[in-house]
Design an enzyme around this catalytic site. Structure first.
Site, PDB file in Angstrom:
ATOM      1  CG  ASP A   6      14.336 -27.996 -17.959  1.00  0.00           C
ATOM      2  OD1 ASP A   6      15.379 -28.180 -16.723  1.00  0.00           O
ATOM      3  OD2 ASP A   6      13.881 -27.291 -18.343  1.00  0.00           O
TER       4      ASP A   6
ATOM      5  CG  ASP B  15      27.017 -44.743 -21.435  1.00  0.00           C
ATOM      6  OD1 ASP B  15      28.191 -45.021 -21.427  1.00  0.00           O
ATOM      7  OD2 ASP B  15      26.226 -44.848 -22.010  1.00  0.00           O
TER       8      ASP B  15
ATOM      9  CG  ASP C  98      31.135 -44.408 -24.884  1.00  0.00           C
ATOM     10  OD1 ASP C  98      29.909 -44.678 -25.552  1.00  0.00           O
ATOM     11  OD2 ASP C  98      32.285 -43.911 -25.579  1.00  0.00           O
TER      12      ASP C  98
ATOM     13  CD  GLU D 253      29.338 -47.316 -29.049  1.00  0.00           C
ATOM     14  OE1 GLU D 253      28.692 -46.396 -29.634  1.00  0.00           O
ATOM     15  OE2 GLU D 253      30.163 -46.872 -28.478  1.00  0.00           O
TER      16      GLU D 253
ATOM     17  CG  ASN E 222      16.436 -26.607 -13.017  1.00  0.00           C
ATOM     18  OD1 ASN E 222      15.705 -27.023 -14.378  1.00  0.00           O
ATOM     19  ND2 ASN E 222      17.656 -27.034 -13.174  1.00  0.00           N
TER      20      ASN E 222
ATOM     21  CG  HIS F  38      23.300 -41.041 -27.413  1.00  0.00           C
ATOM     22  ND1 HIS F  38      23.072 -43.190 -27.246  1.00  0.00           N
ATOM     23  CD2 HIS F  38      24.496 -40.843 -27.290  1.00  0.00           C
ATOM     24  CE1 HIS F  38      24.540 -43.197 -27.109  1.00  0.00           C
ATOM     25  NE2 HIS F  38      25.738 -42.173 -27.381  1.00  0.00           N
ATOM     26  CG  ASP F  39      25.967 -42.044 -31.074  1.00  0.00           C
ATOM     27  OD1 ASP F  39      25.735 -41.390 -30.348  1.00  0.00           O
ATOM     28  OD2 ASP F  39      26.155 -43.293 -29.947  1.00  0.00           O
TER      29      ASP F  39
ATOM     30  CG  ASP G  81      16.526 -31.648 -14.854  1.00  0.00           C
ATOM     31  OD1 ASP G  81      15.493 -32.138 -14.548  1.00  0.00           O
ATOM     32  OD2 ASP G  81      16.301 -30.119 -14.315  1.00  0.00           O
TER      33      ASP G  81
ATOM     34  CG  ASP H 297      18.464 -25.973 -16.484  1.00  0.00           C
ATOM     35  OD1 ASP H 297      17.954 -26.983 -17.509  1.00  0.00           O
ATOM     36  OD2 ASP H 297      19.071 -26.205 -16.221  1.00  0.00           O
TER      37      ASP H 297
END
Ligand code: NOJ
Length: 576
Positions: free
Chosen positions: A21, A98, A199, A256, A23, A329-330, A29, A25
């Site tokens: 990150d 993706d 995907d 995938e 910035n 990520h899964d 990003d 928040d």
């Protein structure tokens, strides 16, 4: 078998929300990614696969796309993206995007129109059907719990959503949908991106009969997967996509594909068929599943893992190409799943990396894997963000009466947030990921497991991964060598050879926390040499391999010459 840059590459997956990150928040990003390009170049990877950065209402963290040609506000702007592409290319890093086109967000302009009335020109962009006796058109269960059908009061029909109800499935039967998707792909490729990870791309063709699925024991809904996975026209569509788009660019593609078999995998990836280059199959990820699918905690057996992975190796030996992955990520973190994330965290992470990267195929590293990042176990459900876990919790606790402890244990082992906790950059607050409040809690072990520590430690998982990647670059055998499994029935050791010309690489991986004696037969090879090891002790005589004792979680790679330096097509080592 042709030589191709994407066969010789190592891919690194970034999940932007959790990467870096810039910035404050609390959300990763694109400028944050740019800051870390030097880190990735130092690791030595060739390609970055960027999980979705498109405009999205974030029901499924960007896998629900509202606008394919805009960047999510939280991640930055299109100018930031262009800068990222440019700066990556300057460092010889490619960027693969993706492509999520089985479904869109329900906030995509196409769906907003489609939903507006039955005679809207975009109605047929999605899959709308009437109910059957007041029930949904089929009994299929959504991948995220509940029915795959959502009723629309205004037009009195149901639309299909294999994932969440904010992810309606596109109707690929409609050639305008296909044309719009191809145009969008061209737009990105013309910008200079280097390929697509697609995907659930084997879900795009549905059985036109829409039959009910079998309701398995302990389930409320039917299994619709035989009617939407690898459907009747999927090869036609991918072939068309290749002809219309992909064949005009020198890019990488990987699809995938849950539920894909090696036989199907070969059809998708054989070069002569002109569809895709690689698929992500799930068979090895399902090795520890059961009656509740991924949520069953049935344990796993090494012999099964070896059977699955070697089947894919053999099946795609002549035609097609494998992708190699433990993580994304899964999936839960591999060191917690197939290694030992306590006493042998570093050593087993290195062993797992070796075992995977030395196989034949293109390896994928998921952010943090190169640090040996582990699963997380937040105590309560309110600390979790992933809708798959939240929906499962809700359904199992409320509808099935499972205990909270039981359900939390499943989430701790298998939940997708294990992979999504922020990247651990340093021992600073929030692991150096953000100066704000992270969107998902940081794994509390960041004080000891982080990139800063790994870069300073010559013995770290990071530096070992660097060597693994370099080995691929320096030896064609790692890329193109034939795979042969050894010690097939061993429940402790994963052993195989890779053979190319006169060279044989012998890979030995101990998947246990105990020493293991390996009997390799009565052999004496010329020029046996250890080219990579995570071993702590030394090997007395690497050219004598008849009997070896492997340390706990040891991985060692030997380079051997075939007897007499003669080329032969039969496996050279009489291992038992
Ligand atoms: C597979 C993606 O990897 C996963 O994260 C997502 O939830 C589903 N497809 C739906 O897009």
């Amino acid at each position: 078998m042709t030589k191709q840059w994407w066969k010789e590459s190592v891919v690194y997956q970034i999940y932007p929300r959790s990467f870096n990150d810039s910035n404050g928040d609390g959300i990763g990003d694109i400028p944050g990614i740019i800051e870390k390009l030097d880190y990735l170049a130092e690791l030595g990877i060739d390609v970055i696969w960027l999980s979705p950065v498109y405009d999205s209402p974030n029901d499924d963290n960007g896998y629900d796309i509202r606008d394919y040609q805009a960047i999510m506000d939280e991640f930055g702007t299109m100018e930031d993206f262009d800068q990222l592409l440019n700066e990556a290319h300057q460092r010889n890093l490619k960027i693969v995007m993706d492509l999520v086109v089985n479904h869109t967000s329900d906030e995509h302009a196409w769906f907003v129109e489609s939903k507006s009335s039955k005679d809207n020109p975009k109605r047929d962009y999605y899959i709308w059907k009437e109910g059957k006796n007041g029930q949904p058109p089929t009994n299929w269960e959504s991948a995220f719990s509940g029915s795959t059908w959502q009723y629309d009061e205004a037009t009195e029909e149901y639309f299909l959503h294999i994932f969440s109800k904010k992810q309606p499935d596109l109707n690929w039967e409609n050639q305008n949908v296909r044309k719009d998707v191809y145009d969008m792909m061209k737009w990105w490729l013309d910008k200079g991106i280097d390929g697509f990870r697609m995907d659930v791309i084997n879900f795009i063709s549905k059985d036109p009969e829409y039959p009910d699925g079998v309701v398995h024991e302990g389930k409320k809904y039917g299994d619709g997967s035989p009617y939407f996975m690898n459907g009747p026209r999927v090869h036609d569509y991918l072939h068309e996509m290749n002809r219309e788009v992909l064949s005009n660019y020198d890019v990488m593609t990987v699809g995938e594909m849950p539920g894909v078999t090696p036989e199907e995998g070969k059809l998708y990836t054989a070069e002569r068929r002109k569809e895709l280059q690689m698929v992500f199959h799930f068979e090895h990820m399902d090795v520890d599943g059961g009656e509740l699918g991924k949520w069953s905690l049935n344990g796993w057996k090494l012999a099964d893992l070896k059977r699955i992975l070697s089947k894919w190796q053999y099946e795609l030996e002549e035609e097609g190409w494998n992708s190699l992955y433990w993580n994304n990520h899964d999936q839960p973190r591999v060191v917690s799943r197939f290694g030992n994330d306590k006493a042998y965290r570093k050593k087993s992470a290195k062993m797992l990396g070796t075992c995977l990267h030395m196989m034949k195929g293109t390896p994928y590293i998921y952010q943090g894997e190169e640090l040996g990042m582990t699963n997380v176990a937040f105590e309560t459900i309110d600390r979790y963000e992933d809708l798959e876990s939240l929906n499962m919790y809700e359904e199992r606790v409320n509808d099935f009466g499972d205990s909270i402890e039981e359900v939390m244990e499943r989430i701790h082992h298998k939940g997708r947030d294990n992979a999504r906790t922020p990247m651990q950059w340093s021992a600073e607050e929030n692991g150096g990921f953000t100066t704000g409040t992270p969107w998902l809690g940081v794994n509390p072990n960041y004080k000891s497991i982080n990139a800063e520590e790994a870069l300073a430690d010559p013995d770290s998982v990071f530096h070992y991964y660097q060597k693994l990647i370099q080995l691929r670059k320096s030896k064609e055998t790692v890329v193109y060598g034939r795979f042969d499994l050894l010690l097939e029935d061993s429940e402790e050791v994963f052993a195989y050879t890779r053979t190319y010309g006169n060279e044989v690489l012998l890979v030995l991986c101990n998947f246990t926390g105990d020493e293991q004696e390996v009997h390799l037969g009565d052999i004496h090879q010329e020029g046996g040499e250890v080219i990579l090891t995570n071993r702590e002790g030394t090997i007395k005589d690497p050219s004598s391999l008849a009997r070896m004792t492997l340390e706990p979680y040891e991985a060692t790679v030997f380079s051997l010459r075939k007897n007499g330096g003669q080329e032969s097509s039969t496996p050279v080592l009489p291992f038992t």
